[in-house]
Scaffold this motif. Structure first.
Motif, PDB file in Angstrom:
ATOM      1  N   ARG A 158       0.843  -1.186   0.000  1.00  0.00           N
ATOM      2  CA  ARG A 158       0.000   0.000   0.000  1.00  0.00           C
ATOM      3  C   ARG A 158       0.884   1.245   0.000  1.00  0.00           C
ATOM      4  NH1 ARG A 158      -5.106   0.444   0.892  1.00  0.00           N
ATOM      5  NH2 ARG A 158      -4.629   2.128  -0.548  1.00  0.00           N
ATOM      6  N   PHE A 159       1.417   1.582  -1.156  1.00  0.00           N
ATOM      7  CA  PHE A 159       2.218   2.799  -1.254  1.00  0.00           C
ATOM      8  C   PHE A 159       1.727   3.648  -2.422  1.00  0.00           C
ATOM      9  CE2 PHE A 159       6.194   5.334  -1.423  1.00  0.00           C
ATOM     10  CZ  PHE A 159       6.284   5.647  -0.072  1.00  0.00           C
ATOM     11  N   GLU A 160       0.390   3.618  -2.636  1.00  0.00           N
ATOM     12  CA  GLU A 160      -0.209   4.494  -3.636  1.00  0.00           C
ATOM     13  C   GLU A 160      -0.264   5.916  -3.086  1.00  0.00           C
ATOM     14  OE1 GLU A 160      -2.351   0.459  -3.715  1.00  0.00           O
ATOM     15  OE2 GLU A 160      -1.766   1.930  -2.196  1.00  0.00           O
ATOM     16  N   GLU A 161      -0.436   6.868  -3.961  1.00  0.00           N
ATOM     17  CA  GLU A 161      -0.439   8.275  -3.547  1.00  0.00           C
ATOM     18  C   GLU A 161      -1.483   8.562  -2.481  1.00  0.00           C
ATOM     19  OE1 GLU A 161       0.233  12.150  -6.077  1.00  0.00           O
ATOM     20  OE2 GLU A 161      -1.912  11.651  -6.121  1.00  0.00           O
ATOM     21  N   LYS A 218       4.870  -3.696  12.814  1.00  0.00           N
ATOM     22  CA  LYS A 218       5.361  -2.445  12.208  1.00  0.00           C
ATOM     23  C   LYS A 218       5.922  -1.468  13.233  1.00  0.00           C
ATOM     24  CE  LYS A 218       3.133  -0.706   8.808  1.00  0.00           C
ATOM     25  NZ  LYS A 218       1.984  -0.091   8.109  1.00  0.00           N
ATOM     26  N   ARG A 219       5.507  -1.577  14.468  1.00  0.00           N
ATOM     27  CA  ARG A 219       6.136  -0.752  15.515  1.00  0.00           C
ATOM     28  C   ARG A 219       7.601  -1.162  15.671  1.00  0.00           C
ATOM     29  NH1 ARG A 219       1.096  -1.366  18.548  1.00  0.00           N
ATOM     30  NH2 ARG A 219       0.053   0.660  18.733  1.00  0.00           N
ATOM     31  N   ARG A 220       7.785  -2.461  15.717  1.00  0.00           N
ATOM     32  CA  ARG A 220       9.142  -2.984  15.861  1.00  0.00           C
ATOM     33  C   ARG A 220       9.971  -2.675  14.623  1.00  0.00           C
ATOM     34  NH1 ARG A 220       9.491  -9.205  16.968  1.00  0.00           N
ATOM     35  NH2 ARG A 220      11.682  -9.634  16.577  1.00  0.00           N
ATOM     36  N   LEU A 221       9.373  -2.802  13.460  1.00  0.00           N
ATOM     37  CA  LEU A 221      10.078  -2.488  12.224  1.00  0.00           C
ATOM     38  C   LEU A 221      10.544  -1.036  12.199  1.00  0.00           C
ATOM     39  CD1 LEU A 221       8.148  -4.229   9.295  1.00  0.00           C
ATOM     40  CD2 LEU A 221      10.529  -4.585   9.950  1.00  0.00           C
ATOM     41  N   VAL A 232       9.991  -2.982   2.425  1.00  0.00           N
ATOM     42  CA  VAL A 232       9.445  -4.316   2.181  1.00  0.00           C
ATOM     43  C   VAL A 232      10.555  -5.247   1.691  1.00  0.00           C
ATOM     44  CG1 VAL A 232       7.897  -5.666   0.698  1.00  0.00           C
ATOM     45  CG2 VAL A 232       7.086  -3.542   1.739  1.00  0.00           C
ATOM     46  N   GLY A 233      11.392  -4.750   0.782  1.00  0.00           N
ATOM     47  CA  GLY A 233      12.498  -5.559   0.269  1.00  0.00           C
ATOM     48  C   GLY A 233      13.470  -5.960   1.358  1.00  0.00           C
ATOM     49  N   LEU A 234      13.866  -5.003   2.189  1.00  0.00           N
ATOM     50  CA  LEU A 234      14.803  -5.296   3.284  1.00  0.00           C
ATOM     51  C   LEU A 234      14.186  -6.287   4.265  1.00  0.00           C
ATOM     52  CD1 LEU A 234      16.169  -1.697   3.963  1.00  0.00           C
ATOM     53  CD2 LEU A 234      17.451  -3.625   2.991  1.00  0.00           C
ATOM     54  N   MET A 235      12.917  -6.113   4.570  1.00  0.00           N
ATOM     55  CA  MET A 235      12.238  -7.016   5.497  1.00  0.00           C
ATOM     56  C   MET A 235      12.239  -8.451   4.950  1.00  0.00           C
ATOM     57  SD  MET A 235       8.229  -6.949   6.687  1.00  0.00           S
ATOM     58  CE  MET A 235       7.636  -7.535   5.077  1.00  0.00           C
ATOM     59  N   LEU A 236      11.870  -8.598   3.682  1.00  0.00           N
ATOM     60  CA  LEU A 236      11.790  -9.935   3.089  1.00  0.00           C
ATOM     61  C   LEU A 236      13.162 -10.592   2.986  1.00  0.00           C
ATOM     62  CD1 LEU A 236       9.136  -9.354   0.280  1.00  0.00           C
ATOM     63  CD2 LEU A 236       8.802 -10.482   2.486  1.00  0.00           C
ATOM     64  N   ARG A 237      14.183  -9.813   2.595  1.00  0.00           N
ATOM     65  CA  ARG A 237      15.538 -10.387   2.532  1.00  0.00           C
ATOM     66  C   ARG A 237      15.997 -10.794   3.928  1.00  0.00           C
ATOM     67  NH1 ARG A 237      18.212  -9.762  -2.474  1.00  0.00           N
ATOM     68  NH2 ARG A 237      19.843 -11.023  -1.542  1.00  0.00           N
ATOM     69  N   LEU A 251       4.576   0.775   4.675  1.00  0.00           N
ATOM     70  CA  LEU A 251       5.963   0.425   4.376  1.00  0.00           C
ATOM     71  C   LEU A 251       6.298   0.844   2.954  1.00  0.00           C
ATOM     72  CD1 LEU A 251       6.295  -3.185   5.870  1.00  0.00           C
ATOM     73  CD2 LEU A 251       6.982  -1.015   6.906  1.00  0.00           C
ATOM     74  N   THR A 252       7.493   1.351   2.762  1.00  0.00           N
ATOM     75  CA  THR A 252       7.951   1.708   1.418  1.00  0.00           C
ATOM     76  C   THR A 252       8.388   0.437   0.701  1.00  0.00           C
ATOM     77  OG1 THR A 252      10.274   1.970   2.026  1.00  0.00           O
ATOM     78  CG2 THR A 252       8.834   3.893   2.343  1.00  0.00           C
ATOM     79  N   PRO A 253       8.477   0.463  -0.637  1.00  0.00           N
ATOM     80  CA  PRO A 253       8.998  -0.713  -1.350  1.00  0.00           C
ATOM     81  C   PRO A 253      10.383  -1.133  -0.856  1.00  0.00           C
ATOM     82  CG  PRO A 253       7.926   0.772  -2.889  1.00  0.00           C
ATOM     83  CD  PRO A 253       7.964   1.487  -1.570  1.00  0.00           C
TER      84      PRO A 253
END
Length: 402
Positions: free
Chosen positions: A170-173, A336-339, A230-235, A225-227
């Motif tokens: 969810r990073f739409e304008e 997401k608080r922890r993130l 999200v990438g860093l989290m998944l990696r 979350l920004t793209p």
């Protein structure tokens, strides 16, 4: 209003109509200033299937008989509109709404979002389940394209046994604007968001005395979350660059810049725009609800679903996946608080971050099977209310049901 706000409205309407032994008129969707989607019920769902599936429990019609509409000059706005408080009990409908319905013969209830309590008698919950998991099926064109994209996604991920990860981003304008969070777009982002808020919510965020604290919003885990995040989290969670990902989203804000790091980390990432041809998507592109339905279908059949922001789409999808896979679907719901604390810590190393992410993923995996607690939504937690039968129908196993 997006199509996933509509699910609860439709299912609650079915439950109330059945409980009151009333006839239900196919719901009419309001045009929303943000979504700008004029879709009707039959554009998104299989209307005939909906009516026939419910016929033994609730009578559903697509229009009010002419002889009744004559009383209202053939104008639905002249029909008495019942204003109901949020989360009203089914008893309220029996004691207050039903007498008015018997008096008027026809009533409207608008708005109807969140107008029925999550906790209700088994008979009411059964109707909610029937509507949500059996009667609601996407229209044939949407279902056909969605299943085609599922097949293509499995074909491309054949090296992984046809298994793929789905991510709801969810990073739409409009989401970035509504969140009131500050990212790294500088003055351009600030101006873009100011215009988007005024365009979509006209003064809501500029009322006298309103104070917006982006830092507090982020610490509370409310920022999308920004793209890149999200990438860093998944990696960090152990998904490598060979992972096949289906990304469900609308038009990403400043996508050329913001999506670049995510695509670099996951070159096998796909979207519906990548999987489908331009010709296949043309009939749906101007309709956000229909595009979301296509995303939903591909996410439904993924090995793991990752939600990055709250909202109706992930909540209904999590419930549907639990129902479809007998409660054992794999879902990652990051803390997401922890993130936020981890991402904002300039001293954290990759090994520490990865350990935290693996722990977060492990916690999510263990919560695949969850029972509904009081005040939980039956649409997110269908067990045990919707899952007492051991043999679910084939209709419920189709990607079309919701």
């Amino acid at each position: 209003m997006n199509s996933y706000s509509l699910y609860s409205i439709i299912c609650n309407a079915v439950a109330v109509a059945g409980y009151l032994n009333a006839t239900l008129l196919i719901p009419n969707f309001h045009f929303h200033s943000i979504w700008r989607d004029p879709s009707k019920f039959k554009d998104i769902y299989d209307e005939e299937y909906f009516i026939s599936t419910l016929k033994n429990d609730v009578r559903v019609v697509d229009k009010i008989p002419e002889y009744i509409m004559e009383r209202f000059d053939h104008n639905l706005t002249n029909v008495y509109n019942f204003r109901i408080k949020a989360w009203s009990s089914i008893r309220y409908y029996r004691d207050v709404v039903l007498p008015k319905l018997l008096e008027e013969k026809v009533i409207r209830i608008s708005p109807f979002a969140n107008r029925l309590s999550f906790d209700a008698p088994p008979a009411v919950q059964r109707l909610r389940c029937l509507a949500n998991y059996e009667a609601l099926r996407f229209s044939s064109p949407i279902l056909s394209l969605g299943e085609t994209l599922v097949a293509r996604m499995k074909e491309r991920s054949a090296n992984s046994g046809g298994k793929y990860l789905s991510v709801h981003l969810r990073f739409e304008e409009d989401m970035v604007a509504f969140s009131c969070c500050v990212f790294d777009g500088g003055e351009l982002e600030k101006e873009d968001m100011k215009k988007a808020r005024e365009r979509g919510w006209k003064g809501k965020f500029t009322k006298p005395g309103r104070v917006i604290r982006p830092g507090a919003i982020r610490i509370n885990g409310k920022c999308p979350l920004t793209p890149l995040e999200v990438g860093l989290m998944l990696r960090g969670m152990g998904f490598d660059n060979n992972t096949y990902i289906f990304l469900a989203s609308g038009k990403i804000y400043n996508s050329e810049k913001t999506m670049a790091p995510l695509l670099e980390m996951f070159p096998n990432l796909q979207t519906k725009e990548m999987l489908a041809s331009e010709e296949e998507l043309v009939p749906y592109k101007r309709f956000s609800s229909r595009m979301a339905a296509i995303d939903y279908t591909v996410c439904l059949h993924s090995e793991v679903f990752v939600t990055t922001q709250g909202g109706n789409f992930p909540h209904f999808l999590m419930g549907h996946r639990r129902y479809l896979y007998s409660g054992h679907s794999k879902t990652i719901r990051p803390d997401k608080r922890r993130l936020a604390l981890l991402f904002d810590n300039p001293n954290i190393g990759w090994r520490t971050f990865k350990r935290q992410m693996l722990n977060m993923r492990s916690h999510s995996d263990t919560k695949g099977f969850e029972l509904k607690r009081p005040n939980d939504s039956i649409y997110t937690f269908p067990c045990p209310g919707c899952m007492c039968r051991t043999n679910k129908s084939e209709a419920a196993r189709s990607s079309s049901a919701t």
